[in-house]
Design an enzyme around this catalytic site. Structure first.
Site, PDB file in Angstrom:
ATOM      1  N   CYS A 122      51.165  31.259  28.607  1.00 22.50           N
ATOM      2  CA  CYS A 122      50.160  30.539  29.511  1.00 22.50           C
ATOM      3  C   CYS A 122      48.900  29.946  28.561  1.00 22.50           C
ATOM      4  O   CYS A 122      48.431  29.050  29.186  1.00 22.50           O
ATOM      5  CB  CYS A 122      49.663  31.605  30.524  1.00 22.50           C
ATOM      6  SG  CYS A 122      50.985  32.450  31.324  1.00 22.50           S
ATOM      7  N   HIS A 265      43.282  28.913  33.471  1.00 22.38           N
ATOM      8  CA  HIS A 265      44.572  29.642  33.755  1.00 22.38           C
ATOM      9  C   HIS A 265      44.437  30.116  34.962  1.00 22.38           C
ATOM     10  O   HIS A 265      43.743  30.726  35.404  1.00 22.38           O
ATOM     11  CB  HIS A 265      44.943  29.983  32.655  1.00 22.38           C
ATOM     12  CG  HIS A 265      46.461  30.660  32.924  1.00 22.38           C
ATOM     13  ND1 HIS A 265      47.379  30.014  33.175  1.00 22.38           N
ATOM     14  CD2 HIS A 265      46.909  32.193  32.923  1.00 22.38           C
ATOM     15  CE1 HIS A 265      48.491  30.754  33.721  1.00 22.38           C
ATOM     16  NE2 HIS A 265      48.017  31.998  33.261  1.00 22.38           N
ATOM     17  N   ASN A 295      51.151  30.864  39.527  1.00 23.16           N
ATOM     18  CA  ASN A 295      51.026  31.020  37.998  1.00 23.16           C
ATOM     19  C   ASN A 295      52.353  30.015  37.471  1.00 23.16           C
ATOM     20  O   ASN A 295      53.347  30.502  37.411  1.00 23.16           O
ATOM     21  CB  ASN A 295      51.033  32.209  37.415  1.00 23.16           C
ATOM     22  CG  ASN A 295      50.775  32.473  35.927  1.00 23.16           C
ATOM     23  OD1 ASN A 295      50.900  31.292  35.530  1.00 23.16           O
ATOM     24  ND2 ASN A 295      50.511  33.619  35.581  1.00 23.16           N
TER      25      ASN A 295
HETATM   26  N1  COA Z   1      53.928  43.382  47.506  1.00 20.66           N
HETATM   27  C1  COA Z   1      53.355  44.754  47.914  1.00 20.66           C
HETATM   28  N2  COA Z   1      53.065  45.738  47.178  1.00 20.66           N
HETATM   29  C2  COA Z   1      53.272  45.267  46.138  1.00 20.66           C
HETATM   30  C3  COA Z   1      53.526  44.034  45.347  1.00 20.66           C
HETATM   31  C4  COA Z   1      53.865  43.105  46.036  1.00 20.66           C
HETATM   32  N3  COA Z   1      54.278  41.913  45.671  1.00 20.66           N
HETATM   33  N4  COA Z   1      53.426  44.220  43.935  1.00 20.66           N
HETATM   34  C5  COA Z   1      53.078  45.509  43.667  1.00 20.66           C
HETATM   35  N5  COA Z   1      52.947  46.164  44.749  1.00 20.66           N
HETATM   36  C6  COA Z   1      52.442  47.713  44.880  1.00 20.66           C
HETATM   37  C7  COA Z   1      52.661  48.314  43.709  1.00 20.66           C
HETATM   38  O1  COA Z   1      54.108  48.870  43.869  1.00 20.66           O
HETATM   39  C8  COA Z   1      51.818  49.506  43.846  1.00 20.66           C
HETATM   40  O2  COA Z   1      52.175  50.500  44.802  1.00 20.66           O
HETATM   41  P1  COA Z   1      52.120  52.097  44.468  1.00 20.66           P
HETATM   42  O3  COA Z   1      50.414  52.211  44.515  1.00 20.66           O
HETATM   43  O4  COA Z   1      52.673  52.753  45.632  1.00 20.66           O
HETATM   44  O5  COA Z   1      52.502  52.362  43.319  1.00 20.66           O
HETATM   45  C9  COA Z   1      50.529  48.973  44.582  1.00 20.66           C
HETATM   46  O6  COA Z   1      51.130  47.628  45.155  1.00 20.66           O
HETATM   47  C10 COA Z   1      49.421  48.460  43.554  1.00 20.66           C
HETATM   48  O7  COA Z   1      49.931  47.955  42.500  1.00 20.66           O
HETATM   49  P2  COA Z   1      49.172  47.343  41.241  1.00 20.66           P
HETATM   50  O8  COA Z   1      50.025  46.851  40.086  1.00 20.66           O
HETATM   51  O9  COA Z   1      48.091  48.389  40.832  1.00 20.66           O
HETATM   52  O10 COA Z   1      48.244  46.138  41.984  1.00 20.66           O
HETATM   53  P3  COA Z   1      47.265  45.338  41.470  1.00 20.66           P
HETATM   54  O11 COA Z   1      46.093  45.163  42.259  1.00 20.66           O
HETATM   55  O12 COA Z   1      47.126  45.554  39.722  1.00 20.66           O
HETATM   56  O13 COA Z   1      47.712  43.678  41.231  1.00 20.66           O
HETATM   57  C11 COA Z   1      48.834  42.256  40.119  1.00 20.66           C
HETATM   58  C12 COA Z   1      48.968  43.552  40.577  1.00 20.66           C
HETATM   59  C13 COA Z   1      50.021  41.873  39.196  1.00 20.66           C
HETATM   60  C14 COA Z   1      48.747  40.988  40.963  1.00 20.66           C
HETATM   61  C15 COA Z   1      47.494  42.246  39.056  1.00 20.66           C
HETATM   62  O14 COA Z   1      47.689  43.362  38.462  1.00 20.66           O
HETATM   63  C16 COA Z   1      47.628  40.999  38.245  1.00 20.66           C
HETATM   64  O15 COA Z   1      47.318  39.798  38.689  1.00 20.66           O
HETATM   65  N6  COA Z   1      47.853  41.376  36.950  1.00 20.66           N
HETATM   66  C17 COA Z   1      47.596  40.208  35.994  1.00 20.66           C
HETATM   67  C18 COA Z   1      48.609  39.288  36.069  1.00 20.66           C
HETATM   68  C19 COA Z   1      48.754  38.086  35.281  1.00 20.66           C
HETATM   69  O16 COA Z   1      47.586  37.670  34.887  1.00 20.66           O
HETATM   70  N7  COA Z   1      49.696  37.591  34.371  1.00 20.66           N
HETATM   71  C20 COA Z   1      49.915  36.721  33.832  1.00 20.66           C
HETATM   72  C21 COA Z   1      48.972  36.682  32.676  1.00 20.66           C
HETATM   73  S1  COA Z   1      48.874  35.010  32.127  1.00 20.66           S
END
Ligand code: COA
Length: 338
Positions: A122, A265, A295
């Protein structure tokens, strides 16, 4: 706000045109909820994303890139055969080789250019912009096309709700020119690039390359799709984007108060909110379009820059802060006086 005097000696490159191209097909959160266990409410509140664009079957990264390039060239008033250099930042090249830059060269008819790709996930567009600046400042080449383009839908595991809701396809481009005319527009004042190879496992497509070729035996585990540790990635993204922003501003002799618009980004609206808070930048000075596109990796910044430019949000003399973070880990920033 009183503008500070900024040294421009370090660079004579100007961004003289911007362009972007997004695929027509819109995939909403409700569409995704029909294929994985998710909801519009979860995706919107956790990420800020409401929809993303998905390229058509047979539409490759080079098609998106070429369309964005033509738009940027048209704005710049530059003909394809005037280009000396084409750099495409992408993690979804059309194929391993030739480079997507060479394919774009053919598609737009830039027969006098040299082309190559850059892989920095990214952060790729800002890595490419910085590379192009060095080329233009250090040699006879005058005009460069810098593109960030992705067809991330080709790397998505549509059964993994942790990742499939986050990404989309698209392309953005800028035309960069170095000349002695004294006309300065879209000038990069400072830039920062960094990487941390100790964290390669946080965000990756592990298979399909030389390390883990896809075979009939392992194809079911989908090694050639995006694997991400979301929470850890989130923390690194905030830290690195803040550091890179502060460093580039310091190098330009500026502070966050001088910034007219941040073009970050676009990965997650919560990352951007924490970042804005830490840097002391008001929310309205953060350009956000991830609600529409998700993204798109290397494409987010040039697409956002083009939208802000064509939308009349940037005027001559404004100070822009571009900042990115991605797999690698990689991060980068650039301060631009428009
Ligand atoms: N729909 C519903 N539930 C979802 C889900 C979806 N699409 N994706 C994950 N979950 C669930 C998980 O399974 C988890 O359930 P559990 O508590 O029963 O295990 C719960 O939601 C929380 O998951 P978590 O990963 O802790 O969520 P989060 O608040 O961290 O959000 C992201 C997840 C991916 C959105 C977030 O971590 C993020 O944006 N990270 C950075 C990503 C990024 O920037 N990537 C690119 C870099 S360039």
């Amino acid at each position: 706000m009183k503008k500070k005097e900024i040294s421009t000696k370090a660079c004579t490159c100007s961004i003289i045109g911007t362009g972007s191209h997004m695929p027509e097909r819109v995939m909403t959160n409700d569409d995704l909820a029909k294929i994985v266990d998710t909801s519009d409410e979860w995706i919107t509140t956790r990420t800020g994303i409401r929809s993303r664009r998905i390229a058509a079957e047979g539409e490759a990264t080079s098609d998106l890139a070429s369309a964005a390039a033509r738009n940027a060239l048209e704005m710049a008033g530059v003909k394809p055969d005037e280009l000396d250099l084409i750099i495409v930042a992408t993690v979804t090249p059309d194929m391993f080789f030739p480079s997507t830059a060479c394919v774009v060269q053919k598609k737009i008819g830039a027969k006098n250019a040299v082309g190559f790709d850059i892989s920095a996930a990214c952060s790729g567009f800002l890595f490419a912009l910085q590379t192009a600046r060095h080329y233009l400042n250090g040699g006879p080449r005058k005009t460069a096309l810098v593109i960030g383009a992705e067809k991330l839908s080709s790397l998505i595991n549509w059964q993994d709700r942790n990742t499939c809701v986050l990404f989309g396809d698209g392309a953005g481009a800028v035309v960069l020119r170095s000349d002695d005319s004294g006309v300065v527009q879209g000038q990069v004042l400072s830039s920062v690039m960094g990487s941390d190879g100790s964290q390669t496992d946080l965000l990756k497509v592990p298979g399909g390359g030389s390390f883990l070729p896809v075979t009939p035996e392992n194809v079911a585990s989908r090694p050639n799709t995006i694997h991400m540790e979301g929470r850890e990635t989130f923390k690194h993204a905030v830290t690195r984007m803040c550091q890179a922003s502060e460093q580039a501003l310091k190098d330009a002799g500026l502070t966050t108060d001088d910034v007219t618009l941040v073009i970050p980004h676009q990965a997650n609206a919560r990352i951007l909110a924490v970042m804005a808070d830490r840097l002391g930048i008001a929310a309205e000075r953060m350009f956000i379009n991830l609600d529409k596109y998700g993204n798109t990796s290397a494409a987010t910044i040039p697409v956002a820059l083009d939208e802000a430019n064509r939308g009349g949000l940037i005027k001559r003399g404004d100070v822009l802060l571009l900042v990115a973070f991605g797999g690698g880990l990689t991060w980068a920033s650039a301060v631009i006086r428009w």
